[in-house]
Design a protein around this motif. Structure first.
Motif, PDB file in Angstrom:
ATOM      1  N   ILE A  46     -13.265 -32.632 -74.018  1.00 30.71           N
ATOM      2  CA  ILE A  46     -13.636 -32.018 -75.023  1.00 30.71           C
ATOM      3  C   ILE A  46     -12.861 -30.801 -75.430  1.00 30.71           C
ATOM      4  CG2 ILE A  46     -15.950 -32.971 -75.252  1.00 30.71           C
ATOM      5  CD1 ILE A  46     -16.611 -29.666 -73.622  1.00 30.71           C
ATOM      6  N   CYS A  47     -12.456 -30.126 -76.533  1.00 30.19           N
ATOM      7  CA  CYS A  47     -12.790 -29.199 -76.930  1.00 30.19           C
ATOM      8  C   CYS A  47     -13.466 -28.209 -77.346  1.00 30.19           C
ATOM      9  CB  CYS A  47     -11.109 -28.517 -77.850  1.00 30.19           C
ATOM     10  SG  CYS A  47      -9.885 -29.438 -77.372  1.00 30.19           S
ATOM     11  N   ALA A  48     -13.929 -26.558 -76.514  1.00 27.34           N
ATOM     12  CA  ALA A  48     -15.501 -26.191 -76.725  1.00 27.34           C
ATOM     13  C   ALA A  48     -15.294 -24.703 -76.621  1.00 27.34           C
ATOM     14  CB  ALA A  48     -16.126 -27.080 -76.065  1.00 27.34           C
ATOM     15  N   THR A  49     -16.093 -23.793 -77.186  1.00 25.95           N
ATOM     16  CA  THR A  49     -15.942 -22.660 -76.384  1.00 25.95           C
ATOM     17  C   THR A  49     -17.641 -22.634 -75.931  1.00 25.95           C
ATOM     18  OG1 THR A  49     -14.904 -21.586 -78.338  1.00 25.95           O
ATOM     19  CG2 THR A  49     -15.951 -20.370 -77.742  1.00 25.95           C
ATOM     20  N   VAL A  50     -17.512 -21.107 -74.477  1.00 29.80           N
ATOM     21  CA  VAL A  50     -18.272 -21.022 -74.009  1.00 29.80           C
ATOM     22  C   VAL A  50     -18.911 -19.871 -74.221  1.00 29.80           C
ATOM     23  CG1 VAL A  50     -19.530 -21.195 -72.223  1.00 29.80           C
ATOM     24  CG2 VAL A  50     -17.435 -22.118 -71.899  1.00 29.80           C
ATOM     25  N   ASP A  51     -20.329 -20.768 -75.328  1.00 32.29           N
ATOM     26  CA  ASP A  51     -21.077 -19.592 -75.973  1.00 32.29           C
ATOM     27  C   ASP A  51     -22.825 -18.705 -75.067  1.00 32.29           C
ATOM     28  OD1 ASP A  51     -19.567 -19.053 -78.520  1.00 32.29           O
ATOM     29  OD2 ASP A  51     -20.404 -20.868 -79.061  1.00 32.29           O
ATOM     30  N   GLU A  52     -23.187 -18.238 -76.009  1.00 31.40           N
ATOM     31  CA  GLU A  52     -24.758 -18.539 -75.348  1.00 31.40           C
ATOM     32  C   GLU A  52     -25.435 -18.583 -76.659  1.00 31.40           C
ATOM     33  OE1 GLU A  52     -26.017 -14.952 -72.963  1.00 31.40           O
ATOM     34  OE2 GLU A  52     -24.343 -15.266 -71.266  1.00 31.40           O
ATOM     35  N   TYR A  53     -26.682 -18.873 -75.715  1.00 30.50           N
ATOM     36  CA  TYR A  53     -28.287 -19.787 -76.823  1.00 30.50           C
ATOM     37  C   TYR A  53     -29.461 -18.834 -75.792  1.00 30.50           C
ATOM     38  CZ  TYR A  53     -31.116 -21.591 -80.116  1.00 30.50           C
ATOM     39  OH  TYR A  53     -32.415 -21.935 -80.261  1.00 30.50           O
ATOM     40  N   ARG A  54     -30.272 -17.661 -76.366  1.00 29.14           N
ATOM     41  CA  ARG A  54     -31.195 -17.749 -75.764  1.00 29.14           C
ATOM     42  C   ARG A  54     -31.316 -17.605 -74.621  1.00 29.14           C
ATOM     43  NH1 ARG A  54     -35.877 -21.847 -78.697  1.00 29.14           N
ATOM     44  NH2 ARG A  54     -35.691 -21.019 -80.740  1.00 29.14           N
ATOM     45  N   ASP A  55     -29.958 -16.730 -74.263  1.00 30.02           N
ATOM     46  CA  ASP A  55     -29.641 -16.376 -72.309  1.00 30.02           C
ATOM     47  C   ASP A  55     -29.382 -17.665 -71.344  1.00 30.02           C
ATOM     48  OD1 ASP A  55     -30.606 -14.010 -73.534  1.00 30.02           O
ATOM     49  OD2 ASP A  55     -32.822 -14.195 -72.855  1.00 30.02           O
ATOM     50  N   LYS A  56     -28.981 -18.835 -72.481  1.00 29.93           N
ATOM     51  CA  LYS A  56     -28.403 -19.876 -71.482  1.00 29.93           C
ATOM     52  C   LYS A  56     -26.979 -20.209 -72.050  1.00 29.93           C
ATOM     53  CE  LYS A  56     -32.269 -22.047 -69.694  1.00 29.93           C
ATOM     54  NZ  LYS A  56     -31.874 -22.359 -68.199  1.00 29.93           N
ATOM     55  N   GLN A  57     -26.046 -20.517 -71.196  1.00 28.81           N
ATOM     56  CA  GLN A  57     -24.618 -20.808 -72.385  1.00 28.81           C
ATOM     57  C   GLN A  57     -25.014 -22.178 -72.449  1.00 28.81           C
ATOM     58  OE1 GLN A  57     -22.281 -20.801 -68.215  1.00 28.81           O
ATOM     59  NE2 GLN A  57     -21.570 -18.712 -68.649  1.00 28.81           N
ATOM     60  N   GLN A  58     -24.251 -22.298 -73.501  1.00 25.22           N
ATOM     61  CA  GLN A  58     -24.083 -23.538 -74.650  1.00 25.22           C
ATOM     62  C   GLN A  58     -22.044 -23.771 -74.673  1.00 25.22           C
ATOM     63  OE1 GLN A  58     -26.923 -24.731 -77.261  1.00 25.22           O
ATOM     64  NE2 GLN A  58     -25.460 -23.720 -78.398  1.00 25.22           N
ATOM     65  N   LEU A  59     -22.169 -24.994 -74.982  1.00 19.50           N
ATOM     66  CA  LEU A  59     -20.615 -25.227 -75.489  1.00 19.50           C
ATOM     67  C   LEU A  59     -21.217 -25.402 -76.882  1.00 19.50           C
ATOM     68  CD1 LEU A  59     -19.470 -27.759 -72.695  1.00 19.50           C
ATOM     69  CD2 LEU A  59     -19.169 -25.407 -73.268  1.00 19.50           C
ATOM     70  N   LYS A  60     -20.053 -24.868 -78.321  1.00 17.21           N
ATOM     71  CA  LYS A  60     -19.667 -25.636 -79.102  1.00 17.21           C
ATOM     72  C   LYS A  60     -18.470 -25.947 -78.861  1.00 17.21           C
ATOM     73  CE  LYS A  60     -18.895 -22.767 -83.437  1.00 17.21           C
ATOM     74  NZ  LYS A  60     -18.513 -21.616 -84.401  1.00 17.21           N
ATOM     75  N   ILE A  61     -18.749 -27.161 -79.354  1.00 17.86           N
ATOM     76  CA  ILE A  61     -17.527 -28.467 -79.464  1.00 17.86           C
ATOM     77  C   ILE A  61     -16.524 -28.304 -80.196  1.00 17.86           C
ATOM     78  CG2 ILE A  61     -17.371 -30.458 -78.569  1.00 17.86           C
ATOM     79  CD1 ILE A  61     -19.723 -31.263 -76.830  1.00 17.86           C
ATOM     80  N   THR A  62     -15.801 -28.832 -80.273  1.00 20.41           N
ATOM     81  CA  THR A  62     -15.351 -28.594 -81.467  1.00 20.41           C
ATOM     82  C   THR A  62     -13.832 -30.305 -81.746  1.00 20.41           C
ATOM     83  OG1 THR A  62     -13.452 -28.294 -81.182  1.00 20.41           O
ATOM     84  CG2 THR A  62     -14.674 -26.315 -82.389  1.00 20.41           C
ATOM     85  N   PHE A  63     -14.050 -30.683 -80.837  1.00 22.46           N
ATOM     86  CA  PHE A  63     -13.336 -32.078 -81.493  1.00 22.46           C
ATOM     87  C   PHE A  63     -13.850 -33.195 -79.874  1.00 22.46           C
ATOM     88  CE2 PHE A  63     -10.093 -34.800 -78.684  1.00 22.46           C
ATOM     89  CZ  PHE A  63      -9.186 -35.620 -80.193  1.00 22.46           C
ATOM     90  N   LEU A  64     -14.126 -34.290 -79.561  1.00 24.32           N
ATOM     91  CA  LEU A  64     -14.692 -34.705 -78.124  1.00 24.32           C
ATOM     92  C   LEU A  64     -14.219 -36.291 -78.261  1.00 24.32           C
ATOM     93  CD1 LEU A  64     -17.955 -34.583 -76.955  1.00 24.32           C
ATOM     94  CD2 LEU A  64     -16.800 -36.852 -77.336  1.00 24.32           C
ATOM     95  N   GLN A  65     -13.330 -36.754 -77.085  1.00 23.27           N
ATOM     96  CA  GLN A  65     -13.259 -38.148 -77.086  1.00 23.27           C
ATOM     97  C   GLN A  65     -13.315 -38.449 -75.729  1.00 23.27           C
ATOM     98  OE1 GLN A  65      -9.254 -38.682 -77.623  1.00 23.27           O
ATOM     99  NE2 GLN A  65      -8.909 -38.600 -75.341  1.00 23.27           N
ATOM    100  N   LYS A  66     -13.750 -39.957 -75.816  1.00 23.64           N
ATOM    101  CA  LYS A  66     -13.532 -40.571 -74.250  1.00 23.64           C
ATOM    102  C   LYS A  66     -12.849 -41.004 -73.959  1.00 23.64           C
ATOM    103  CE  LYS A  66     -16.491 -44.075 -76.752  1.00 23.64           C
ATOM    104  NZ  LYS A  66     -17.587 -44.958 -77.287  1.00 23.64           N
TER     105      LYS A  66
END
Length: 329
Positions: A87-107
């Motif tokens: 994946i390509c992603a940015t590590v964000d926070e949502y409701r005080d928990k880390q979450q990945l905002k994914i812009t690209f993903l391949q198996k």
């Protein structure tokens, strides 16, 4: 070789080495070509009708949520539980928990399995010594024959040593089942010193065999997941059926002893709403239930504290399986 998708006119090069483990990710980190295993997939729609996908992602260090918004969906492969993805992603926070905002993903099938499967930190050889010595302590001939039917079988023993203790709640790593069982042996022996009238052989047999159904309930590739039998039958019933079949092969196994042992196996979750089809109804069955619960709950608490020790907070988030949060200082 599989065709690689393009991101910003550049190919995402497959790799076998991870750059970031989940436990080390920090808000604001930019991930490129990062490998993670898919544990869950859920599709949804926003209030204005736009598609998105929620992913549960994991490596051997932990789990993290991933979000693919509508604008990024054309750049992402369709995945299912058990896939390994880059994946390509940015590590964000949502409701005080880390979450990945994914812009690209391949198996991908180019990865090192050791990056994805957590393993017990205990010495496997020492854990096995505990199990093996416990088998030798069982004096009742019928019960001894039963436990040896399993643990003297080389293929069973090797599978038991590797098996996870759960999918996600407690001892959820390779070797977790044996670690959990060895911990319970230690607690059972302490219990027997305080309650010498309990049937030692029956309690130790129950400890050794109570979770063998998990060996068929769960499977581990690069993630731990439930098998078809695990979903449709569950380890409590699988274990009871497996043990009952083994008892049928032992000549003159006492019927009363069979019933008492199966009550322990079927009742070890302690309550009907927690997955036991029958309540524990002997001293040994009651002891087994609480010894099992002690190992499971203490393991959850220990992991939660260790995973949060490097943070700034004084308490963990509420741990719903423990029904509390834990103080960290």
């Amino acid at each position: 070789m599989k065709q690689l998708s393009l991101v910003n006119n550049q190919k995402l090069t497959p790799k076998t080495m991870k750059n970031h483990f989940i436990k080390d990710m920090q808000s604001g980190d930019k991930l490129s070509n990062e490998l993670l295993a898919v544990k869950s997939v859920r599709k949804g729609k926003t209030a204005d009708g736009r598609d998105y996908v929620d992913l549960g992602l994991a490596d051997k260090s932990g789990e993290i949520a991933g979000k693919i918004w509508a604008d990024s969906l054309p750049h992402c492969d369709t995945v299912v539980e058990g896939d390994v993805v880059s994946i390509c992603a940015t590590v964000d926070e949502y409701r005080d928990k880390q979450q990945l905002k994914i812009t690209f993903l391949q198996k991908t099938d180019s990865f090192d399995i050791a990056d994805f499967l957590p393993t017990t930190s205990c010495d496997i050889g020492e854990l096995w010594k505990t199990i093996d010595s416990t088998v030798s302590k069982i004096e009742n001939k019928s019960l001894r024959a039963l436990v040896e039917h399993f643990f003297a079988d080389e293929s069973f023993a090797e599978k038991f040593k590797r098996a996870p203790g759960a999918e996600r709640v407690h001892h959820a790593y390779l070797g977790g089942l044996m670690e959990h069982t060895a911990q319970m042996v230690n607690s059972a022996e302490a219990t027997l010193r305080d309650f010498p009238d309990m049937d030692k052989d029956l309690l130790l047999t129950g400890v050794l065999l109570h979770d063998i159904g998990k060996m068929d309930e769960l499977a581990a590739t690069h993630v731990i997941y439930r098998t078809l039998d695990g979903n449709l039958i569950g380890h409590v019933s699988i274990g009871a059926m497996t043990i009952d079949k083994a008892i049928d092969k032992i000549k003159k196994f006492p019927e009363k002893l069979r019933a008492k042992l199966l009550n322990m196996i079927l009742g070890h979750h302690g309550r009907l709403e927690f997955g036991s089809p029958i309540l524990p109804m002997t001293r040994e069955a009651i002891a087994l239930h609480y010894i099992d619960n002690l190992s499971a709950k203490a393991n959850q608490a220990d992991i939660a504290v260790r995973e949060n020790q490097n943070g700034q907070q004084a308490f963990t988030d509420k741990i719903f399986t423990l029904d509390t949060k834990l103080y960290l200082e």
